[in-house]
Design an enzyme around this catalytic site. Sequence first.
Site, short mmCIF file in Angstrom:
data_model
loop_
_atom_site.label_atom_id
_atom_site.label_comp_id
_atom_site.label_asym_id
_atom_site.label_seq_id
_atom_site.Cartn_x
_atom_site.Cartn_y
_atom_site.Cartn_z
N ASP B 12 -18.41 37.79 -4.52
CA ASP B 12 -17.03 37.83 -4.08
C ASP B 12 -16.80 38.92 -3.03
OD1 ASP B 12 -13.92 37.77 -6.04
OD2 ASP B 12 -14.50 36.87 -4.14
N CYS B 51 -9.83 34.18 -0.95
CA CYS B 51 -10.62 33.60 -2.03
C CYS B 51 -10.44 32.11 -2.26
CB CYS B 51 -10.34 34.36 -3.32
SG CYS B 51 -10.66 36.11 -3.19
N HIS B 105 -11.93 29.82 -7.77
CA HIS B 105 -10.95 30.89 -8.03
C HIS B 105 -10.16 30.47 -9.27
CE1 HIS B 105 -8.64 34.42 -6.81
NE2 HIS B 105 -7.60 33.79 -7.30
N HIS B 302 -16.03 35.09 1.77
CA HIS B 302 -15.57 35.61 3.08
C HIS B 302 -16.03 37.06 3.17
CE1 HIS B 302 -12.64 37.62 0.61
NE2 HIS B 302 -12.30 36.47 0.11
#
Lengths: 95, 422
Positions: B12, B51, B105, B302
């Site tokens: 993450d 996310c 998520h 990301h």
Amino acid sequence: NPRELVAYSQYPRPADAPQWNSDKPSLKDIKVMGYSIRTVDYRYTVWVGFSPREFLANFSDVHAGELYFVDSDPWQDHNVYNASQGRALPPPLMP
Amino acid sequence: TDALNVLLIIVDDLRPSLGCYGDKLVRSPNIDQLASHSLLFQNAFAQQAVCAPSRVSFLTGRRPDTTRLYDFNSYWRAHAGNFSTIPQYFKQNGYVTVSVGKVFHPGISSNHSDDSPYSWSLPPYHPSSEKYENTKTCKGPDGELHANLLCPVDVAEVPEGTLPDKQSTERAIQLLEKLRTSAVPFFLAVGYHKPHIPFRYPQEFQKLYPLENVTLAPDPQVPAGLPPVAYNPWMDIRQREDVQALNLSVPYGPIPTDFQRKIRQSYFASVSYVDTQVGRLLSALDGLELARSTIVALTSDHGWALGEHGEWAKYSNFDVATRVPLLVYVPGRTAPLPEAGGRLFPYIDPFASASESMEPGRQAGDLVELLSLFPTLAGLAGLRVPPRCPVPSFHVELCREGRNLLKYFQFGDLEEEPHARG
């Protein structure tokens, strides 16, 4: 040709100026969408009007633009979008 | 040949601050070791730097304008279209699919179920200690406990005496031990929470990054020509107690430079902590002799701005927020099959003397999108690659908007390996 390979990204905003929900606007509050085209040479981004009801971006309603060239500005600190306006943009740039 | 298993590791908010991406400061020996046996994509980009939209996008292989998820508040199957996901596709092709940690998520965007039962054969696992992530477990200079951004902890003192990613690794290893004897191949997705904020990690990792070695971002000022709409005002970190105490001005700050370096120090420490978790997981895969029959893909949803352009966190179109690590190991294709009993992924301790520089693996410089994960994993596993999507494709359950990257995995020198022919 690697130069023709493109990666697209996008990011929504609730307004043109930064505000408390600029980072994570709820769908109903999205007014602008930033669409980025990336190649090995540049990143070109247009921030355009967006309707969350129709899920439609209006590319003739350009709120702002960004253009960075990788070789001369790898950290993307010198936005040359405004300077590039008025000159024909290379075809891959046209959304 | 038997079908290949798949281990998908999603870290993450991990930007490519890794040794294998040329970062000279960060200690990431286990991910670097994976890279030395993998194909590393140097220019991989997420389709939205936040996310849930990014995860739903790459797990369905559809752009955000197709999933119509730009925030956290809708479930694509109800809101845009009944799009198949990567795990669902593997499940439909005879795989046992399992989720550990943060893959989808949590919440509305995955139907409060991690998209079960569509995507997963077993109930997804979430570490019990996750519930303490944002509570007051960070010891401040006053000796009190706070809900801080910077949160190096003594693991023995935190609730349950463990951290979410440690629990996820333990669970994933248990599953590998079980799945190893399974008659069908497995697709195991492991989602690590760090380095997502708060930077809550075992305090010893801070020693890897003495503050005097931690610099500011090379361009810490907000660029003069940056349109205000493009700027991300990093509101999330401002809510943390230690950042609130700085009384920063909105929206541009700036954060005092000593605190900027502390944020960078804790981000890097969190990266090294996650690297050890990846190392334990891969070492177990190796020890169970599964490295010869398992594709391993490691990526992130990301990047994360560490002060560049006066910004922090993700939430923008800058490269530092959208560029991600993307490594894919394919047994017998990106690296020779390990000899029987040989080890490809022995655990490497980041505290050991600076491990000798890892031999880089194969690299691809072309621009690629996270969207390509779906067709590429399917192709590498020998499944039929989903067809290109029509435009629009809301009515199409199985198709892909991303390029298939299989052509980057054609290496002449290893073609004789059995899996390569597959």
